[in-house]
Design a protein around this motif. Structure first.
Motif: not given
Length: 197
Positions: A27-37
């Motif tokens: 139920t706990v989301v992780v906000p504002f995650v940096s995603i790199k391809n």
């Protein structure tokens, strides 16, 4: 003569969407995650405040997810039949225990002992409070300390309230003794009263 690098078009494009959650709780989301391809020019994306993300990538691209307080996670986008791929990404919290550090302003115990013995012992609490709440002390603090926003707001609210109250109290009502119609009615009542007697 210029040379042009051709982009790798062997892997088809996929709309990659998902939600990033804490691995310990669904139920706990992780906000504002940096995603790199990593596989395609190190393109950067970010999830929103609810951990949701959506961007276009290619099949078999390696995507890296990183956030402060969490271990970096990588996934590889599999082949897709309908050009869409969705996944719930689980990120493991990274807990680092730091050793206890005691910070002292003295280099040694001997220096502390000397400073403690030279310490000027204060008066009792009553005398300290009496000195701090004296008129001179409060006036000095009032001159030096600026007013806080809460004090200014309270002062404005009280002033506005007092102005409204004083306006209603000091409002001039019509004096019936100065009203000519009231005098005419009064004289008329007296004259009618004499006739009846």
């Amino acid at each position: 003569m210029g040379a042009y690098a051709q982009e790798d078009t062997t892997n088809k494009l996929v709309q990659f969407t998902g939600i990033i959650q804490n691995a310990d709780s669904s139920t706990v989301v992780v906000p504002f995650v940096s995603i790199k391809n990593i596989s395609y020019k190190n393109q950067f994306f970010a999830s929103n405040h609810q951990g949701y993300f959506s961007f276009v990538a290619r099949e078999r691209d390696t995507i890296e997810f990183s956030a402060i307080g969490y271990r970096t996670t990588q996934i590889v986008i599999p082949e897709s039949k309908d050009n869409r791929y969705s996944e719930i990404i689980k990120m493991q919290a990274s807990i680092t225990n730091l050793p206890v550090v005691v910070v002292l302003p003295w280099a040694s115990v001997e220096e502390f002992n000397l400073a403690f013995l030279a310490l000027d012992v204060a008066d009792d609490d009553y005398l300290l409070a009496k000195r701090n709440l004296s008129r001179e002390s409060l006036l000095a603090m009032a001159r030096e300390a600026p007013r806080s926003a809460a004090e200014i707001q309270n002062y404005n609210a009280v002033s506005s309230h007092l102005n409204m109250v004083n306006k209603n109290i000091n409002q001039r009502y019509a004096n019936p003794l100065l009203n000519p119609f009231a005098w005419a009615k009064f004289i008329d009542q007296i004259s009618k009263g004499k006739e009846s007697n």
